[in-house]
Design a protein around this motif. Structure first.
Motif: not given
Length: 195
Positions: A6-21, A78-84
């Motif tokens: 959940e924390a990783v998904e939240k970080a991804k969402k925040e990343w997308d918003e911050a990147y666009a701004k 797999d999730q670790v590699q995807s995150a890396q």
């Protein structure tokens, strides 16, 4: 769902918003100063836009660090590699944003130089438009001068009022002391006369 996921998904969402701004701020910097009218309409100065872009980059860096800390804690390899791989992608995107910011600032400076040159040509050139522009600048300078004069006059008036209040306070203190002395003298006189 696992808390780390959940924390990783939240970080991804925040990343997308911050990147666009951040991209939007960099685009605004790139277009800054293209025309005098645009510059006057814009509520953000170049310095403010740069501050917003830097804040965005700092937020992206903190999200990168957050994901870097969370990645090893993911439940599956797999999730670790995807995150890396996502971390590598984010790192490249951050570097690209920094480069874009640098180029946008160079473009903004070029835009401002070009706009200033066009303004000089309009002011120095002949014709009705340059006359109107000169009058507008003279009017603005006159209004600024009048505002400064009024401000200075108000400062002097305030200072005179402060001095007058201090003088009146001093006079009242003197009257107060005189009144107390008169009452004391009257009391002593009555005591002596009656006494």
């Amino acid at each position: 769902m696992d808390e780390v996921v959940e924390a990783v998904e939240k970080a991804k969402k925040e990343w997308d918003e911050a990147y666009a701004k951040t991209q939007a701020h960099i685009k605004a910097i790139e277009n800054y100063g293209k025309s005098r009218e645009e510059k006057e309409k814009s509520s953000n100065s170049l310095q403010r836009l740069n501050g917003l872009a830097q804040d965005g980059l700092n937020l992206l860096n903190s999200l990168h660090l957050k994901l870097d800390l969370l990645a090893p804690q993911l439940p599956t390899s797999d999730q670790v590699q995807s995150a890396q791989s996502l971390l590598q992608s984010w790192k490249k995107e951050c570097n690209n944003l920094r480069l874009s910011l640098r180029n946008a600032n160079l473009q903004a400076k070029a835009n401002m130089r070009k706009a200033a040159q066009e303004e000089r040509e309009l002011l120095l050139g002949g014709g009705e438009e340059s006359t109107i522009r000169r009058r507008n600048l003279q009017t603005k300078a006159g209004m600024t001068s009048a505002a400064e004069s009024i401000t200075e006059s108000l400062r002097r008036t305030r200072q005179l009022m402060v001095q007058e209040v201090e003088r009146n306070a001093s006079t009242l203190m003197t009257f107060g002391r005189s009144y107390v002395i008169c009452l004391s003298s009257l009391f002593l006189f009555l005591c002596v006369a009656l006494g």
